[in-house]
Design a protein around this motif. Structure first.
Motif, PDB file in Angstrom:
ATOM      1  N   ARG A   1     -11.726   7.527   4.702  1.00 16.35           N
ATOM      2  CA  ARG A   1     -10.964   7.192   3.435  1.00 16.35           C
ATOM      3  C   ARG A   1      -9.704   6.698   3.900  1.00 16.35           C
ATOM      4  NH1 ARG A   1     -12.349  12.136   2.178  1.00 16.35           N
ATOM      5  NH2 ARG A   1      -9.969  12.990   2.019  1.00 16.35           N
ATOM      6  N   VAL A   2      -9.477   5.536   3.759  1.00 16.50           N
ATOM      7  CA  VAL A   2      -8.030   4.955   4.249  1.00 16.50           C
ATOM      8  C   VAL A   2      -7.010   5.496   3.127  1.00 16.50           C
ATOM      9  CG1 VAL A   2      -6.689   2.713   4.708  1.00 16.50           C
ATOM     10  CG2 VAL A   2      -9.317   2.857   4.894  1.00 16.50           C
ATOM     11  N   ILE A   3      -6.260   6.412   3.800  1.00 17.17           N
ATOM     12  CA  ILE A   3      -5.274   6.957   2.757  1.00 17.17           C
ATOM     13  C   ILE A   3      -3.865   6.188   2.619  1.00 17.17           C
ATOM     14  CG2 ILE A   3      -6.153   9.154   3.233  1.00 17.17           C
ATOM     15  CD1 ILE A   3      -4.046  10.049   5.289  1.00 17.17           C
ATOM     16  N   ALA A   4      -3.727   5.163   3.620  1.00 18.81           N
ATOM     17  CA  ALA A   4      -2.361   4.386   3.508  1.00 18.81           C
ATOM     18  C   ALA A   4      -2.380   3.126   4.605  1.00 18.81           C
ATOM     19  CB  ALA A   4      -1.062   5.411   3.891  1.00 18.81           C
ATOM     20  N   VAL A   5      -1.717   2.305   4.070  1.00 26.62           N
ATOM     21  CA  VAL A   5      -1.881   1.064   4.909  1.00 26.62           C
ATOM     22  C   VAL A   5      -0.061   0.621   4.865  1.00 26.62           C
ATOM     23  CG1 VAL A   5      -2.269  -1.544   5.043  1.00 26.62           C
ATOM     24  CG2 VAL A   5      -3.836   0.220   4.225  1.00 26.62           C
ATOM     25  N   ARG A   6       0.275   0.629   6.171  1.00 27.85           N
ATOM     26  CA  ARG A   6       1.568   0.013   6.419  1.00 27.85           C
ATOM     27  C   ARG A   6       1.466  -1.287   6.778  1.00 27.85           C
ATOM     28  NH1 ARG A   6       4.427   2.562  11.158  1.00 27.85           N
ATOM     29  NH2 ARG A   6       3.724   0.869  12.253  1.00 27.85           N
ATOM     30  N   ARG A   7       2.167  -2.248   6.151  1.00 31.56           N
ATOM     31  CA  ARG A   7       1.944  -3.596   6.187  1.00 31.56           C
ATOM     32  C   ARG A   7       2.587  -4.050   7.334  1.00 31.56           C
ATOM     33  NH1 ARG A   7      -2.190  -5.035   3.292  1.00 31.56           N
ATOM     34  NH2 ARG A   7      -2.006  -5.150   1.187  1.00 31.56           N
ATOM     35  N   GLY A   8       2.311  -4.844   8.084  1.00 32.67           N
ATOM     36  CA  GLY A   8       2.711  -5.352   9.284  1.00 32.67           C
ATOM     37  C   GLY A   8       3.427  -6.663   8.893  1.00 32.67           C
ATOM     38  N   ALA A   9       4.134  -7.155  10.063  1.00 35.13           N
ATOM     39  CA  ALA A   9       4.926  -8.402   9.658  1.00 35.13           C
ATOM     40  C   ALA A   9       4.476  -9.645   9.285  1.00 35.13           C
ATOM     41  CB  ALA A   9       5.756  -8.776  11.085  1.00 35.13           C
ATOM     42  N   VAL A  10       2.828  -9.853   9.618  1.00 32.09           N
ATOM     43  CA  VAL A  10       2.279 -10.745   9.046  1.00 32.09           C
ATOM     44  C   VAL A  10       2.124 -10.995   7.634  1.00 32.09           C
ATOM     45  CG1 VAL A  10      -0.124 -11.897   9.212  1.00 32.09           C
ATOM     46  CG2 VAL A  10       0.846 -10.758  11.138  1.00 32.09           C
ATOM     47  N   ALA A  11       2.043  -9.704   6.852  1.00 36.26           N
ATOM     48  CA  ALA A  11       2.016  -9.682   5.488  1.00 36.26           C
ATOM     49  C   ALA A  11       3.552  -9.983   4.857  1.00 36.26           C
ATOM     50  CB  ALA A  11       1.739  -8.121   5.038  1.00 36.26           C
ATOM     51  N   GLY A  12       4.567 -10.177   5.871  1.00 35.48           N
ATOM     52  CA  GLY A  12       5.821 -10.425   5.137  1.00 35.48           C
ATOM     53  C   GLY A  12       6.437  -9.392   4.417  1.00 35.48           C
ATOM     54  N   THR A  13       6.193  -8.263   4.620  1.00 30.12           N
ATOM     55  CA  THR A  13       6.763  -7.083   3.883  1.00 30.12           C
ATOM     56  C   THR A  13       7.458  -6.106   4.979  1.00 30.12           C
ATOM     57  OG1 THR A  13       4.915  -5.715   4.017  1.00 30.12           O
ATOM     58  CG2 THR A  13       5.139  -7.261   2.174  1.00 30.12           C
ATOM     59  N   THR A  14       7.988  -6.472   5.990  1.00 30.30           N
ATOM     60  CA  THR A  14       8.771  -5.725   6.838  1.00 30.30           C
ATOM     61  C   THR A  14      10.223  -5.202   6.463  1.00 30.30           C
ATOM     62  OG1 THR A  14       7.637  -6.419   8.991  1.00 30.30           O
ATOM     63  CG2 THR A  14       9.695  -5.397   9.175  1.00 30.30           C
ATOM     64  N   THR A  15      10.571  -4.049   6.567  1.00 28.87           N
ATOM     65  CA  THR A  15      12.046  -3.655   5.878  1.00 28.87           C
ATOM     66  C   THR A  15      12.806  -2.961   7.059  1.00 28.87           C
ATOM     67  OG1 THR A  15      11.188  -1.848   4.967  1.00 28.87           O
ATOM     68  CG2 THR A  15      11.126  -3.568   3.664  1.00 28.87           C
ATOM     69  N   GLN A  16      13.799  -2.594   6.881  1.00 28.80           N
ATOM     70  CA  GLN A  16      14.668  -1.832   7.667  1.00 28.80           C
ATOM     71  C   GLN A  16      14.583  -0.412   7.527  1.00 28.80           C
ATOM     72  OE1 GLN A  16      15.543  -3.450  10.144  1.00 28.80           O
ATOM     73  NE2 GLN A  16      17.099  -2.504  11.318  1.00 28.80           N
ATOM     74  N   SER A  17      14.236   0.610   8.446  1.00 32.06           N
ATOM     75  CA  SER A  17      14.267   2.143   8.088  1.00 32.06           C
ATOM     76  C   SER A  17      15.584   2.633   8.310  1.00 32.06           C
ATOM     77  CB  SER A  17      13.323   2.834   9.149  1.00 32.06           C
ATOM     78  OG  SER A  17      14.050   2.882  10.331  1.00 32.06           O
ATOM     79  N   ARG A  18      15.856   3.957   7.739  1.00 28.04           N
ATOM     80  CA  ARG A  18      17.293   4.612   7.957  1.00 28.04           C
ATOM     81  C   ARG A  18      17.536   4.537   9.256  1.00 28.04           C
ATOM     82  NH1 ARG A  18      16.654  10.448   5.608  1.00 28.04           N
ATOM     83  NH2 ARG A  18      15.265   9.401   4.038  1.00 28.04           N
ATOM     84  N   PHE A  19      16.693   4.491  10.307  1.00 24.71           N
ATOM     85  CA  PHE A  19      16.967   4.444  11.538  1.00 24.71           C
ATOM     86  C   PHE A  19      17.299   3.340  12.460  1.00 24.71           C
ATOM     87  CE2 PHE A  19      14.028   7.711  10.104  1.00 24.71           C
ATOM     88  CZ  PHE A  19      14.411   8.957  10.650  1.00 24.71           C
ATOM     89  N   GLY A  20      17.184   2.283  11.584  1.00 21.53           N
ATOM     90  CA  GLY A  20      17.711   1.130  12.372  1.00 21.53           C
ATOM     91  C   GLY A  20      16.491   0.137  12.725  1.00 21.53           C
ATOM     92  N   ARG A  21      15.092   0.782  12.773  1.00 22.30           N
ATOM     93  CA  ARG A  21      13.996  -0.150  13.155  1.00 22.30           C
ATOM     94  C   ARG A  21      13.449  -0.670  11.975  1.00 22.30           C
ATOM     95  NH1 ARG A  21      10.502   4.579  15.941  1.00 22.30           N
ATOM     96  NH2 ARG A  21      12.539   4.650  17.028  1.00 22.30           N
ATOM     97  N   ALA A  22      12.587  -1.767  12.494  1.00 22.48           N
ATOM     98  CA  ALA A  22      11.578  -2.375  11.484  1.00 22.48           C
ATOM     99  C   ALA A  22      10.600  -1.456  10.942  1.00 22.48           C
ATOM    100  CB  ALA A  22      11.254  -3.831  11.956  1.00 22.48           C
ATOM    101  N   ARG A  23      10.157  -1.411   9.914  1.00 22.11           N
ATOM    102  CA  ARG A  23       9.051  -0.524   9.210  1.00 22.11           C
ATOM    103  C   ARG A  23       8.271  -1.574   8.031  1.00 22.11           C
ATOM    104  NH1 ARG A  23      10.454   2.237   4.570  1.00 22.11           N
ATOM    105  NH2 ARG A  23       8.942   3.959   4.877  1.00 22.11           N
ATOM    106  N   GLY A  24       7.017  -1.487   8.109  1.00 22.66           N
ATOM    107  CA  GLY A  24       6.470  -2.025   6.904  1.00 22.66           C
ATOM    108  C   GLY A  24       6.201  -1.181   5.924  1.00 22.66           C
ATOM    109  N   GLU A  25       6.159  -1.740   4.714  1.00 27.16           N
ATOM    110  CA  GLU A  25       5.979  -1.271   3.383  1.00 27.16           C
ATOM    111  C   GLU A  25       4.663  -0.511   3.348  1.00 27.16           C
ATOM    112  OE1 GLU A  25       4.905  -2.978  -0.939  1.00 27.16           O
ATOM    113  OE2 GLU A  25       6.889  -3.806  -0.166  1.00 27.16           O
ATOM    114  N   TRP A  26       4.723   0.845   2.879  1.00 28.00           N
ATOM    115  CA  TRP A  26       3.551   1.702   2.744  1.00 28.00           C
ATOM    116  C   TRP A  26       2.838   1.171   1.512  1.00 28.00           C
ATOM    117  CZ3 TRP A  26       1.235   4.442   6.550  1.00 28.00           C
ATOM    118  CH2 TRP A  26       2.028   4.813   7.447  1.00 28.00           C
ATOM    119  N   VAL A  27       1.324   1.163   1.476  1.00 27.26           N
ATOM    120  CA  VAL A  27       0.516   1.251   0.299  1.00 27.26           C
ATOM    121  C   VAL A  27      -0.137   2.336   0.456  1.00 27.26           C
ATOM    122  CG1 VAL A  27      -1.341  -0.004  -0.725  1.00 27.26           C
ATOM    123  CG2 VAL A  27       0.195  -1.286   0.572  1.00 27.26           C
ATOM    124  N   VAL A  28       0.255   3.318  -0.594  1.00 22.87           N
ATOM    125  CA  VAL A  28      -0.196   4.698  -0.594  1.00 22.87           C
ATOM    126  C   VAL A  28      -1.590   4.545  -1.547  1.00 22.87           C
ATOM    127  CG1 VAL A  28       0.215   7.197  -1.553  1.00 22.87           C
ATOM    128  CG2 VAL A  28       2.052   5.531  -0.773  1.00 22.87           C
TER     129      VAL A  28
END
Length: 415
Positions: free
Chosen positions: A349-376
Protein backbone atom coordinates in the motif's frame (compact mmCIF):
# COMPACT_ATOMS: atom_id res chain seq x y z
CA UNK A 1 -5.58 -2.21 32.87
CA UNK A 2 -7.12 -5.66 33.28
CA UNK A 3 -5.21 -8.16 35.45
CA UNK A 4 -1.79 -8.09 37.09
CA UNK A 5 1.43 -7.76 35.16
CA UNK A 6 4.59 -9.46 36.38
CA UNK A 7 8.07 -9.31 34.91
CA UNK A 8 8.80 -12.03 32.41
CA UNK A 9 11.96 -12.31 30.31
CA UNK A 10 10.99 -10.97 26.92
CA UNK A 11 12.58 -9.67 23.76
CA UNK A 12 12.28 -5.88 23.68
CA UNK A 13 12.48 -6.10 19.90
CA UNK A 14 9.43 -8.38 19.74
CA UNK A 15 7.51 -6.24 22.22
CA UNK A 16 8.23 -3.08 20.24
CA UNK A 17 7.23 -4.78 16.97
CA UNK A 18 3.89 -5.83 18.45
CA UNK A 19 3.36 -2.37 19.93
CA UNK A 20 3.97 -0.78 16.52
CA UNK A 21 1.44 -3.04 14.78
CA UNK A 22 -1.08 -2.60 17.59
CA UNK A 23 -0.77 1.20 17.59
CA UNK A 24 -1.35 1.37 13.83
CA UNK A 25 -4.42 -0.86 14.06
CA UNK A 26 -5.78 1.15 16.98
CA UNK A 27 -5.73 4.40 15.00
CA UNK A 28 -7.53 2.78 12.08
CA UNK A 29 -10.20 1.11 14.19
CA UNK A 30 -10.92 4.06 16.46
CA UNK A 31 -11.62 6.47 13.59
CA UNK A 32 -13.65 3.82 11.77
CA UNK A 33 -15.77 3.38 14.90
CA UNK A 34 -16.54 7.12 14.92
CA UNK A 35 -17.18 7.52 11.20
CA UNK A 36 -19.36 4.42 11.00
CA UNK A 37 -20.98 4.83 14.42
CA UNK A 38 -20.01 1.24 15.30
CA UNK A 39 -20.12 0.07 18.92
CA UNK A 40 -18.66 -3.30 17.82
CA UNK A 41 -15.51 -1.72 16.39
CA UNK A 42 -15.21 0.65 19.38
CA UNK A 43 -15.26 -2.35 21.73
CA UNK A 44 -12.41 -3.96 19.80
CA UNK A 45 -10.41 -0.74 20.29
CA UNK A 46 -10.77 -1.02 24.07
CA UNK A 47 -9.73 -4.69 23.94
CA UNK A 48 -6.60 -3.71 22.02
CA UNK A 49 -5.94 -0.82 24.39
CA UNK A 50 -5.83 -3.29 27.31
CA UNK A 51 -3.33 -5.38 25.37
CA UNK A 52 -1.17 -2.32 24.72
CA UNK A 53 -1.11 -1.49 28.44
CA UNK A 54 0.43 -4.89 29.15
CA UNK A 55 2.94 -4.63 26.30
CA UNK A 56 4.21 -1.20 27.34
CA UNK A 57 4.60 -2.26 30.98
CA UNK A 58 6.62 -5.34 30.00
CA UNK A 59 8.76 -3.26 27.65
CA UNK A 60 9.52 -0.70 30.36
CA UNK A 61 10.53 -3.45 32.80
CA UNK A 62 12.92 -4.98 30.27
CA UNK A 63 14.46 -1.60 29.40
CA UNK A 64 14.97 -0.66 33.04
CA UNK A 65 16.85 -3.90 33.63
CA UNK A 66 19.01 -3.27 30.56
CA UNK A 67 20.33 0.13 31.70
CA UNK A 68 23.47 -0.39 33.80
CA UNK A 69 25.39 2.87 33.30
CA UNK A 70 24.97 6.42 31.91
CA UNK A 71 25.91 5.29 28.41
CA UNK A 72 23.14 2.66 28.46
CA UNK A 73 20.68 5.25 29.74
CA UNK A 74 21.53 7.65 26.92
CA UNK A 75 21.18 4.91 24.30
CA UNK A 76 17.90 3.59 25.70
CA UNK A 77 16.20 6.94 26.33
CA UNK A 78 14.84 7.16 22.75
CA UNK A 79 13.57 3.58 23.09
CA UNK A 80 11.59 4.58 26.17
CA UNK A 81 10.27 7.46 24.08
CA UNK A 82 9.01 5.01 21.45
CA UNK A 83 7.31 2.93 24.17
CA UNK A 84 5.70 6.01 25.70
CA UNK A 85 4.54 7.26 22.32
CA UNK A 86 2.85 3.95 21.49
CA UNK A 87 1.06 4.13 24.84
CA UNK A 88 -0.15 7.67 24.07
CA UNK A 89 -1.49 6.52 20.70
CA UNK A 90 -3.29 3.69 22.46
CA UNK A 91 -4.84 5.98 25.08
CA UNK A 92 -5.92 8.54 22.46
CA UNK A 93 -7.48 5.78 20.35
CA UNK A 94 -9.35 4.53 23.40
CA UNK A 95 -10.64 8.05 24.03
CA UNK A 96 -11.89 8.21 20.45
CA UNK A 97 -13.69 4.87 20.85
CA UNK A 98 -15.37 6.09 24.04
CA UNK A 99 -16.92 8.96 22.08
CA UNK A 100 -19.05 6.25 20.46
CA UNK A 101 -19.54 3.91 23.42
CA UNK A 102 -20.38 6.64 25.92
CA UNK A 103 -22.48 8.72 23.51
CA UNK A 104 -20.38 11.80 24.21
CA UNK A 105 -21.91 13.53 21.22
CA UNK A 106 -21.64 13.04 17.47
CA UNK A 107 -23.92 14.05 14.58
CA UNK A 108 -26.04 11.00 13.70
CA UNK A 109 -25.67 11.75 10.00
CA UNK A 110 -21.87 11.35 9.88
CA UNK A 111 -22.16 8.04 8.06
CA UNK A 112 -24.33 9.66 5.36
CA UNK A 113 -21.67 12.36 4.87
CA UNK A 114 -18.81 9.90 4.35
CA UNK A 115 -16.86 10.34 1.11
CA UNK A 116 -17.46 7.53 -1.38
CA UNK A 117 -13.79 6.60 -1.15
CA UNK A 118 -14.08 5.61 2.53
CA UNK A 119 -14.62 1.88 2.93
CA UNK A 120 -16.82 0.19 5.52
CA UNK A 121 -15.32 -1.92 8.31
CA UNK A 122 -17.24 -4.60 10.24
CA UNK A 123 -16.52 -7.25 12.86
CA UNK A 124 -17.60 -10.82 12.05
CA UNK A 125 -17.19 -14.09 13.99
CA UNK A 126 -16.42 -17.15 11.85
CA UNK A 127 -18.96 -19.96 12.37
CA UNK A 128 -17.93 -23.65 12.12
CA UNK A 129 -19.99 -24.42 9.02
CA UNK A 130 -18.74 -21.41 7.03
CA UNK A 131 -17.03 -22.27 3.74
CA UNK A 132 -14.03 -20.18 4.90
CA UNK A 133 -13.44 -22.23 8.07
CA UNK A 134 -10.22 -24.24 8.03
CA UNK A 135 -8.94 -22.57 4.85
CA UNK A 136 -6.10 -20.11 4.37
CA UNK A 137 -6.64 -16.57 3.10
CA UNK A 138 -4.51 -17.47 0.09
CA UNK A 139 -6.75 -20.45 -0.68
CA UNK A 140 -9.92 -18.39 -0.24
CA UNK A 141 -8.47 -15.56 -2.38
CA UNK A 142 -10.98 -13.25 -0.73
CA UNK A 143 -9.54 -9.87 -1.66
CA UNK A 144 -9.03 -10.70 -5.32
CA UNK A 145 -12.49 -12.24 -5.77
CA UNK A 146 -14.56 -9.86 -3.64
CA UNK A 147 -12.42 -6.78 -2.90
CA UNK A 148 -12.86 -7.41 0.83
CA UNK A 149 -9.74 -7.46 3.03
CA UNK A 150 -9.28 -9.21 6.36
CA UNK A 151 -7.27 -6.51 8.14
CA UNK A 152 -6.97 -8.32 11.51
CA UNK A 153 -7.93 -11.52 13.29
CA UNK A 154 -8.57 -11.98 17.02
CA UNK A 155 -8.22 -15.58 18.20
CA UNK A 156 -8.44 -16.67 21.85
CA UNK A 157 -7.69 -13.13 22.97
CA UNK A 158 -4.58 -12.82 20.78
CA UNK A 159 -4.38 -10.49 17.77
CA UNK A 160 -2.95 -11.11 14.33
CA UNK A 161 -2.73 -7.57 13.02
CA UNK A 162 -1.69 -8.25 9.44
CA UNK A 163 -2.91 -11.69 8.32
CA UNK A 164 -1.24 -13.04 5.20
CA UNK A 165 -1.96 -15.59 2.50
CA UNK A 166 -0.87 -18.47 4.75
CA UNK A 167 -3.14 -17.43 7.65
CA UNK A 168 -5.60 -20.27 8.29
CA UNK A 169 -9.05 -19.21 9.51
CA UNK A 170 -10.46 -21.11 12.48
CA UNK A 171 -14.05 -21.28 13.76
CA UNK A 172 -14.50 -18.68 16.48
CA UNK A 173 -12.03 -16.26 14.91
CA UNK A 174 -13.15 -12.64 15.07
CA UNK A 175 -12.42 -11.12 11.66
CA UNK A 176 -12.22 -7.42 10.93
CA UNK A 177 -13.41 -7.01 7.36
CA UNK A 178 -12.97 -3.89 5.22
CA UNK A 179 -14.25 -2.99 1.77
CA UNK A 180 -17.17 -1.85 -0.34
CA UNK A 181 -20.40 -2.19 1.64
CA UNK A 182 -22.27 -4.12 -1.04
CA UNK A 183 -19.58 -6.81 -1.34
CA UNK A 184 -19.05 -6.67 2.41
CA UNK A 185 -22.61 -7.87 3.00
CA UNK A 186 -22.01 -11.02 0.97
CA UNK A 187 -18.73 -11.86 2.75
CA UNK A 188 -20.25 -11.10 6.18
CA UNK A 189 -23.01 -13.64 5.49
CA UNK A 190 -20.44 -16.25 4.40
CA UNK A 191 -18.46 -15.70 7.63
CA UNK A 192 -21.29 -15.51 10.17
CA UNK A 193 -24.19 -17.31 8.51
CA UNK A 194 -26.32 -14.23 9.17
CA UNK A 195 -27.52 -11.48 6.88
CA UNK A 196 -25.63 -8.22 7.05
CA UNK A 197 -27.80 -5.35 8.24
CA UNK A 198 -26.63 -2.07 6.81
CA UNK A 199 -27.12 0.94 9.07
CA UNK A 200 -29.60 3.47 7.73
CA UNK A 201 -27.88 6.84 7.40
CA UNK A 202 -29.73 9.79 8.92
CA UNK A 203 -30.32 13.03 7.08
CA UNK A 204 -27.70 15.67 7.95
CA UNK A 205 -28.97 18.35 10.33
CA UNK A 206 -25.96 20.56 9.52
CA UNK A 207 -25.62 21.97 6.02
CA UNK A 208 -21.87 21.47 5.60
CA UNK A 209 -21.43 18.28 7.64
CA UNK A 210 -19.66 16.76 4.63
CA UNK A 211 -16.86 19.28 5.09
CA UNK A 212 -16.45 18.27 8.72
CA UNK A 213 -16.34 14.57 7.83
CA UNK A 214 -13.79 15.28 5.09
CA UNK A 215 -11.68 17.02 7.75
CA UNK A 216 -11.98 14.01 10.07
CA UNK A 217 -10.88 11.65 7.29
CA UNK A 218 -7.96 13.95 6.49
CA UNK A 219 -6.93 14.15 10.16
CA UNK A 220 -7.04 10.34 10.35
CA UNK A 221 -4.95 9.96 7.21
CA UNK A 222 -2.39 12.56 8.29
CA UNK A 223 -2.08 11.11 11.81
CA UNK A 224 -1.56 7.61 10.40
CA UNK A 225 0.99 8.95 7.96
CA UNK A 226 2.83 10.80 10.74
CA UNK A 227 3.09 7.57 12.75
CA UNK A 228 4.22 5.57 9.72
CA UNK A 229 6.84 8.16 8.81
CA UNK A 230 8.02 8.33 12.41
CA UNK A 231 8.71 4.60 12.41
CA UNK A 232 10.31 5.03 9.00
CA UNK A 233 12.57 7.75 10.42
CA UNK A 234 13.62 5.38 13.19
CA UNK A 235 14.18 2.53 10.73
CA UNK A 236 16.26 4.55 8.28
CA UNK A 237 17.80 6.78 11.01
CA UNK A 238 16.76 9.58 8.67
CA UNK A 239 16.72 13.18 9.84
CA UNK A 240 14.95 14.18 6.61
CA UNK A 241 12.06 11.79 7.25
CA UNK A 242 11.93 12.84 10.92
CA UNK A 243 11.66 16.46 9.81
CA UNK A 244 8.70 15.50 7.63
CA UNK A 245 7.03 14.11 10.78
CA UNK A 246 7.58 17.49 12.43
CA UNK A 247 6.05 19.24 9.44
CA UNK A 248 3.06 16.89 9.49
CA UNK A 249 2.57 17.41 13.21
CA UNK A 250 2.34 21.16 12.60
CA UNK A 251 -0.16 20.59 9.79
CA UNK A 252 -2.32 18.37 12.01
CA UNK A 253 -2.25 21.08 14.70
CA UNK A 254 -3.48 23.64 12.17
CA UNK A 255 -6.17 21.28 10.91
CA UNK A 256 -7.30 20.54 14.46
CA UNK A 257 -7.60 24.27 15.17
CA UNK A 258 -9.73 24.84 12.07
CA UNK A 259 -11.88 21.81 12.86
CA UNK A 260 -12.56 23.03 16.40
CA UNK A 261 -13.50 26.46 15.02
CA UNK A 262 -15.94 24.80 12.60
CA UNK A 263 -17.48 22.81 15.48
CA UNK A 264 -18.03 25.96 17.56
CA UNK A 265 -19.63 27.72 14.60
CA UNK A 266 -21.84 24.70 13.86
CA UNK A 267 -22.99 24.61 17.50
CA UNK A 268 -24.95 27.79 16.86
CA UNK A 269 -26.87 26.15 14.01
CA UNK A 270 -28.13 23.01 15.75
CA UNK A 271 -30.86 22.50 18.32
CA UNK A 272 -28.60 20.62 20.74
CA UNK A 273 -25.01 21.95 20.68
CA UNK A 274 -23.97 19.28 23.21
CA UNK A 275 -24.50 16.74 20.43
CA UNK A 276 -21.27 18.04 18.85
CA UNK A 277 -19.12 17.66 21.97
CA UNK A 278 -17.58 14.44 20.66
CA UNK A 279 -16.08 16.32 17.71
CA UNK A 280 -14.01 18.45 20.09
CA UNK A 281 -12.81 15.27 21.84
CA UNK A 282 -11.94 13.79 18.46
CA UNK A 283 -9.84 16.80 17.44
CA UNK A 284 -7.97 16.77 20.75
CA UNK A 285 -7.20 13.04 20.50
CA UNK A 286 -5.95 13.51 16.95
CA UNK A 287 -3.44 16.07 18.15
CA UNK A 288 -2.21 13.62 20.82
CA UNK A 289 -1.60 10.98 18.14
CA UNK A 290 0.41 13.36 15.95
CA UNK A 291 2.39 14.52 19.00
CA UNK A 292 3.14 10.87 19.80
CA UNK A 293 4.44 10.36 16.26
CA UNK A 294 6.86 13.21 16.87
CA UNK A 295 8.07 11.51 20.07
CA UNK A 296 8.86 8.34 18.10
CA UNK A 297 11.21 10.29 15.83
CA UNK A 298 12.56 12.60 18.54
CA UNK A 299 15.73 10.58 19.08
CA UNK A 300 16.62 11.02 15.41
CA UNK A 301 15.77 14.74 15.46
CA UNK A 302 17.97 15.33 18.52
CA UNK A 303 20.95 13.56 17.05
CA UNK A 304 20.75 10.54 19.35
CA UNK A 305 20.25 8.25 16.39
CA UNK A 306 18.17 5.09 16.40
CA UNK A 307 18.85 2.30 18.84
CA UNK A 308 19.35 -0.96 16.88
CA UNK A 309 16.51 -2.63 18.79
CA UNK A 310 14.02 -0.07 17.44
CA UNK A 311 15.17 -0.46 13.84
CA UNK A 312 15.02 -4.25 14.14
CA UNK A 313 11.55 -4.07 15.69
CA UNK A 314 10.26 -2.02 12.76
CA UNK A 315 11.85 -4.47 10.32
CA UNK A 316 10.31 -7.48 12.04
CA UNK A 317 6.84 -6.07 12.60
CA UNK A 318 3.95 -7.52 10.60
CA UNK A 319 4.25 -4.79 7.98
CA UNK A 320 7.53 -3.36 6.71
CA UNK A 321 7.90 0.28 5.73
CA UNK A 322 9.97 1.14 2.67
CA UNK A 323 11.03 4.36 0.99
CA UNK A 324 11.65 4.19 -2.75
CA UNK A 325 12.35 6.79 -5.41
CA UNK A 326 10.73 6.47 -8.83
CA UNK A 327 13.51 6.25 -11.41
CA UNK A 328 13.33 7.86 -14.84
CA UNK A 329 12.29 5.20 -17.36
CA UNK A 330 10.91 2.84 -14.71
CA UNK A 331 7.49 1.18 -14.96
CA UNK A 332 6.03 3.67 -12.48
CA UNK A 333 7.34 6.84 -14.13
CA UNK A 334 4.37 8.50 -15.83
CA UNK A 335 1.97 5.76 -14.71
CA UNK A 336 -0.83 5.74 -12.15
CA UNK A 337 -1.02 3.33 -9.25
CA UNK A 338 -3.94 1.70 -11.07
CA UNK A 339 -2.02 1.35 -14.35
CA UNK A 340 0.60 -0.83 -12.73
CA UNK A 341 -1.88 -2.45 -10.32
CA UNK A 342 0.54 -1.76 -7.49
CA UNK A 343 -1.69 -2.98 -4.66
CA UNK A 344 -2.79 -6.14 -6.49
CA UNK A 345 0.56 -7.10 -8.00
CA UNK A 346 2.77 -6.34 -5.02
CA UNK A 347 0.47 -6.40 -1.98
CA UNK A 348 2.03 -3.06 -0.98
CA UNK A 349 0.00 0.00 0.00
CA UNK A 350 1.53 3.29 -1.08
CA UNK A 351 0.64 5.45 1.93
CA UNK A 352 2.25 8.66 0.70
CA UNK A 353 3.98 10.20 -2.27
CA UNK A 354 6.36 13.12 -1.90
CA UNK A 355 6.47 14.98 -5.18
CA UNK A 356 9.91 15.55 -6.62
CA UNK A 357 11.23 18.53 -8.52
CA UNK A 358 10.13 16.97 -11.82
CA UNK A 359 6.49 17.36 -10.77
CA UNK A 360 7.09 21.07 -10.13
CA UNK A 361 5.81 21.08 -6.55
CA UNK A 362 9.00 21.58 -4.57
CA UNK A 363 8.58 23.94 -1.61
CA UNK A 364 10.76 25.17 1.22
CA UNK A 365 10.65 23.44 4.59
CA UNK A 366 10.97 25.25 7.91
CA UNK A 367 14.53 23.89 8.01
CA UNK A 368 15.48 25.81 4.86
CA UNK A 369 15.78 22.78 2.61
CA UNK A 370 13.74 21.92 -0.47
CA UNK A 371 10.90 19.51 0.17
CA UNK A 372 8.25 18.06 -2.09
CA UNK A 373 4.56 18.29 -1.48
CA UNK A 374 3.03 15.23 0.19
CA UNK A 375 0.14 13.36 -1.38
CA UNK A 376 -1.42 11.58 1.61
CA UNK A 377 -3.18 8.25 0.97
CA UNK A 378 -2.85 8.45 -2.83
CA UNK A 379 -5.66 6.93 -4.85
CA UNK A 380 -5.54 4.51 -7.77
CA UNK A 381 -5.63 7.40 -10.23
CA UNK A 382 -2.64 9.18 -8.64
CA UNK A 383 -0.01 9.66 -11.34
CA UNK A 384 3.62 9.12 -10.45
CA UNK A 385 6.63 10.95 -11.89
CA UNK A 386 10.35 10.33 -11.98
CA UNK A 387 11.85 11.73 -8.79
CA UNK A 388 8.77 11.07 -6.65
CA UNK A 389 9.50 9.38 -3.33
CA UNK A 390 7.09 6.62 -2.29
CA UNK A 391 6.47 5.54 1.30
CA UNK A 392 4.83 2.12 1.24
CA UNK A 393 3.81 -0.61 3.68
CA UNK A 394 3.37 -4.32 3.17
CA UNK A 395 5.25 -7.61 3.08
CA UNK A 396 8.97 -8.04 2.47
CA UNK A 397 8.32 -9.94 -0.77
CA UNK A 398 5.94 -7.22 -1.91
CA UNK A 399 8.54 -4.56 -1.13
CA UNK A 400 10.96 -6.25 -3.52
CA UNK A 401 8.39 -6.31 -6.32
CA UNK A 402 7.55 -2.64 -5.77
CA UNK A 403 11.25 -1.75 -5.88
CA UNK A 404 11.49 -3.39 -9.30
CA UNK A 405 8.55 -1.33 -10.59
CA UNK A 406 10.09 1.86 -9.21
CA UNK A 407 13.54 1.07 -10.58
CA UNK A 408 15.07 1.57 -7.15
CA UNK A 409 17.08 -0.71 -4.88
CA UNK A 410 15.89 -1.79 -1.46
CA UNK A 411 18.04 -1.61 1.59
CA UNK A 412 19.93 -4.92 1.75
CA UNK A 413 18.21 -5.75 5.06
CA UNK A 414 14.96 -6.17 3.13
CA UNK A 415 16.37 -8.46 0.49
Amino acid sequence: MNGEVEYQPASVKELLAEMKDTAELLIDLSYSAVLLGSDDIAEEVLTLEDRMDILQMRARMSLLLAARNPEDAEALAPVLGVVGAAEKISDASGDIAKIVLEDIGLPEAMRAALPEAVETLVRATLVPDADLAGRTLGDVNLETETGIRVIAVRRDGEWLTNPGADTRLTPGDVLLLRGNEEALGEVYERVTGRAYEAVEAAEPAIDDLERAVDSIVLMKNMSELAVDLAYGAALFDSTAVAEEVLELEAEVDALQSRFEAWTLQAAGRVEDPVALRGLVHLARSTEVISDAALEISEGVLRGLGTHPVVAEAVRESDEVIVRLQVADGSALAGATLRDEMVATETGMRVIAVRRGAVAGTTTQSRFGRARGEWVVSPRAETELHAGDVLIAKGTRAGAGRLAELAGDALDEDYG
